[in-house]
Write a protein that holds these residues in place. Structure first.
Motif, short mmCIF file in Angstrom:
data_model
loop_
_atom_site.label_atom_id
_atom_site.label_comp_id
_atom_site.label_asym_id
_atom_site.label_seq_id
_atom_site.Cartn_x
_atom_site.Cartn_y
_atom_site.Cartn_z
N THR A 51 29.88 26.82 53.56
CA THR A 51 30.72 27.70 54.38
C THR A 51 31.90 28.12 53.51
O THR A 51 32.71 27.29 53.09
CB THR A 51 31.21 26.98 55.65
OG1 THR A 51 30.05 26.59 56.41
CG2 THR A 51 32.07 27.91 56.50
N LEU A 52 31.93 29.40 53.22
CA LEU A 52 33.00 29.93 52.37
C LEU A 52 34.23 30.18 53.24
O LEU A 52 34.12 30.81 54.30
CB LEU A 52 32.55 31.24 51.71
CG LEU A 52 31.33 31.12 50.81
CD1 LEU A 52 30.73 32.50 50.55
CD2 LEU A 52 31.69 30.44 49.49
N ALA A 53 35.37 29.70 52.80
CA ALA A 53 36.61 29.86 53.57
C ALA A 53 37.00 31.33 53.64
O ALA A 53 36.69 32.11 52.72
CB ALA A 53 37.72 29.05 52.91
N ALA A 54 37.69 31.69 54.71
CA ALA A 54 38.30 33.03 54.76
C ALA A 54 39.24 33.14 53.57
O ALA A 54 39.87 32.16 53.18
CB ALA A 54 39.08 33.20 56.06
N GLY A 55 39.29 34.31 52.97
CA GLY A 55 40.14 34.48 51.78
C GLY A 55 39.38 34.34 50.47
O GLY A 55 39.91 34.68 49.41
N THR A 56 38.15 33.80 50.53
CA THR A 56 37.33 33.72 49.31
C THR A 56 37.15 35.13 48.73
O THR A 56 36.90 36.08 49.47
CB THR A 56 35.94 33.12 49.63
OG1 THR A 56 36.13 31.80 50.15
CG2 THR A 56 35.04 33.07 48.42
N ALA A 57 37.27 35.23 47.42
CA ALA A 57 37.12 36.54 46.78
C ALA A 57 35.65 36.80 46.44
O ALA A 57 34.97 35.92 45.90
CB ALA A 57 37.96 36.60 45.52
N VAL A 58 35.17 37.97 46.80
CA VAL A 58 33.79 38.36 46.53
C VAL A 58 33.80 39.43 45.44
O VAL A 58 34.39 40.50 45.61
CB VAL A 58 33.14 38.93 47.81
CG1 VAL A 58 31.70 39.36 47.52
CG2 VAL A 58 33.21 37.92 48.93
N VAL A 59 33.17 39.11 44.31
CA VAL A 59 33.10 40.05 43.20
C VAL A 59 31.68 40.58 43.14
O VAL A 59 30.77 39.87 42.68
CB VAL A 59 33.46 39.36 41.86
CG1 VAL A 59 33.54 40.39 40.73
CG2 VAL A 59 34.73 38.55 41.98
N ARG A 60 31.46 41.78 43.62
CA ARG A 60 30.10 42.33 43.61
C ARG A 60 29.74 42.75 42.18
O ARG A 60 30.54 43.35 41.48
CB ARG A 60 29.99 43.52 44.54
CG ARG A 60 30.21 43.12 45.99
CD ARG A 60 29.71 44.12 46.99
NE ARG A 60 30.00 43.62 48.33
CZ ARG A 60 29.27 42.69 48.96
NH1 ARG A 60 28.16 42.22 48.39
NH2 ARG A 60 29.60 42.25 50.15
N VAL A 61 28.52 42.41 41.78
CA VAL A 61 28.10 42.73 40.42
C VAL A 61 27.63 44.18 40.33
O VAL A 61 27.65 44.79 39.27
CB VAL A 61 27.02 41.71 39.96
CG1 VAL A 61 26.41 42.10 38.63
CG2 VAL A 61 27.65 40.32 39.88
N SER A 62 27.23 44.72 41.46
CA SER A 62 26.82 46.12 41.50
C SER A 62 28.07 47.02 41.54
O SER A 62 28.43 47.57 42.56
CB SER A 62 25.95 46.36 42.73
OG SER A 62 25.60 47.71 42.78
N GLN A 63 28.71 47.10 40.37
CA GLN A 63 29.87 47.98 40.20
C GLN A 63 29.89 48.36 38.72
O GLN A 63 29.26 47.68 37.89
CB GLN A 63 31.17 47.30 40.62
CG GLN A 63 31.52 46.04 39.84
CD GLN A 63 32.94 45.56 40.11
OE1 GLN A 63 33.90 46.28 39.88
NE2 GLN A 63 33.07 44.31 40.58
N PRO A 64 30.60 49.42 38.35
CA PRO A 64 30.56 49.84 36.94
C PRO A 64 30.89 48.72 35.95
O PRO A 64 30.30 48.66 34.87
CB PRO A 64 31.61 50.96 36.88
CG PRO A 64 31.58 51.55 38.26
CD PRO A 64 31.34 50.39 39.19
N LEU A 65 31.80 47.82 36.30
CA LEU A 65 32.16 46.74 35.38
C LEU A 65 31.40 45.44 35.67
O LEU A 65 31.86 44.35 35.34
CB LEU A 65 33.67 46.51 35.40
CG LEU A 65 34.51 47.69 34.88
CD1 LEU A 65 36.00 47.36 34.91
CD2 LEU A 65 34.09 48.11 33.47
#
Ligand SMILES: [Zn+2]
Length: 481
Positions: free
Chosen positions: A427-441
């Motif tokens: 269970t990921l806490a609220a506030g966890t940062a999600v870095v999507r890999v489907s982006q230019p960088l």
């Protein structure tokens, strides 16, 4: 600075701005050359033209690029190459390591053939190498640069150096981005089109030989005789740019040519690259945009890499030098002789993965790892926070063991994690940062965040003591879109 201020006042096509500041507060100048209203990013982007960024003096003893760019600015101000501006805007940064440039010594780069009255030093005022700082961004110079690129988004980046390695017969050697995760079209554009065309033109016009950067094995290294390039790691500026889906060219003038020859060799190289960029500007824009839109999720990407041996030997032109003396120090320096001694040898000019991982859909960074999130911001990598707690199937990296290098390098002790991913439900806490890999960088995010990547948060030990007793690497990943 006096020169750039004067040269921009001589032509309405030249505009002066700064990318930011050095550690000692020197403004880092960039001259914008183009058919633009002013030097602002809005004005430059509004042209819709391809943008070519040329940078000199990252290593401030390697001064010929700084002089060559002043020569180029002067001739552009006088109306030379006016046609380039039909399809290009040039962004010329003649003095990136401004603090290093002030630390002139007659004994810097001792064997280089001048300037005999001395030259600046390699490191910046923090004693850091700006060409190893592109992942960790610990210098104001690198941070200024990455922020500048974010605003002006150049399609082509040329980084000007001088090599004091193997005694070869080339006027200048060059390299495209070398990381195996670089988009294939970027690499192909550089290797199959841009660099061969520039090389042919320079040979035809001046009978000067240019080739891929390389060295024979360093003394004491037990390796097969061959032509070895440097490294695939994105801490090096041009490799970083490649992972960001832009076309990058490393330029290395030859230390033992006279200063005048080095300036000319660099100037001619930049002119021919700009010429090709001018004629193929729309292809450059198309290819970088296509690379930006590739979705790498699920692809097998390199974490670590090693030299790839060419299937056939290539002809390398070896050279000779003669020893002369600096008239002021009396110390030896070397001068190239006009000797071309062809030798066939294998080439180690590309890299192949030695370890890979599949790119996930996203990395999940604990919300309180502010240093990590700040670094992602500095690189321009997008991420968002979970607004509510979420139960999710993830992979987390179980740490079996960790090693920390004895030797300090650029102020850090390199860390390596050993272990394996395991699947689990968390269970990921609220506030966890999600870095999507489907982006230019996405390729850059993968290199920074994978625990086994060889130029990452972990390898620069940016997570600090958090990893010392840790059972898990704190950043998790998921394949769920
Ligand atoms: Zn250099």
């Amino acid at each position: 600075m006096a020169f750039v201020e004067q040269v921009v006042s001589a032509s309405p096509l030249l505009h002066l701005t700064t990318m930011g500041y050095s550690m000692e507060g020197r403004a880092l100048p960039v001259v914008v050359v183009g058919d633009v209203e002013d030097a602002s990013p809005e004005a430059v982007l509004a042209t819709g033209k391809a943008r070519v960024y040329v940078q000199a003096n990252i290593h401030a003893g390697e001064v010929c690029g700084k002089e060559a760019m002043q020569v180029l600015l002067r001739s552009l101000a006088n109306g030379a190459h006016a046609e380039w501006l039909d399809s290009l805007v040039l962004l010329i940064a003649p003095i990136y390591n401004a603090d290093g440039n002030e630390r002139v010594k007659l004994t810097n780069r001792r064997y280089q053939h001048g300037p005999v009255a001395g030259m600046g030093q390699r490191y910046n005022a923090q004693d850091l190498d700006l060409n190893r700082d592109n992942m960790k961004l610990e210098t104001p110079e690198a941070r200024s640069l990455v922020a500048f690129w974010d605003r002006y988004d150049p399609h082509v980046i040329i980084d000007l150096h001088t090599t004091n390695g193997t005694r070869h017969a080339y006027r200048l050697t060059y390299a495209p981005p070398l990381h195996p995760n670089t988009d294939a079209r970027i690499v192909e554009l550089a290797r199959a089109h841009l660099l061969p065309e520039v090389t042919r033109t320079l040979k035809a016009k001046y009978d000067w030989d240019y080739y891929y950067y390389g060295n024979l094995p360093w003394r004491g290294v037990d390796a097969e005789r061959g032509w070895y390039t440097f490294s695939h790691q994105p801490r090096f500026l041009t490799n970083y740019v490649g992972l960001c889906n832009r076309i990058a060219i490393l330029s290395e003038a030859y230390s033992y040519a006279t200063v005048e020859e080095r300036i000319l060799a660099t100037l001619r190289f930049v002119e021919e690259v700009a010429e090709v960029a001018y004629r193929h500007a729309s292809a450059m824009r198309r290819i970088t945009a296509a690379a930006d839109s590739v979705d790498i999720v699920g692809r097998e990407l390199a974490l670590r890499a090693t030299y790839e041996r060419s299937s056939e030997p290539v002809e390398i032109l070896m050279g000779e030098v003669v020893e002369e003396r600096n008239p002021y120090t009396g110390l030896p320096m070397l001068r190239r002789l006009d000797v071309r001694r062809p030798e066939r040898m294998p080439e180690f000019g590309t890299f192949r993965p030695t370890e890979t991982e599949r790119a996930p859909a996203a990395y999940l960074v604990p919300g309180d790892l502010n240093e990590v999130l700040n670094l992602l911001d500095d690189h321009g990598i997008e991420w968002s926070r979970l607004e509510v707690a979420v139960a999710l199937r993830v992979e987390r990296f179980v740490i079996d063991s960790t090693t920390v290098a004895e030797r300090e390098y650029q102020g850090h002790h390199e860390r390596t994690l050993f272990g394996d991913y395991e699947e689990t439900e968390v269970t990921l806490a609220a506030g966890t940062a999600v870095v999507r890999v489907s982006q230019p960088l996405g390729r850059l995010a993968f290199a920074l965040l994978e625990p086994r990547s060889d130029d990452s948060l972990v390898s620069w030990d940016l997570l600090g003591d958090a990893l010392d007793e840790a059972r898990y690497y704190p950043v998790m990943r998921t394949f769920q879109r």
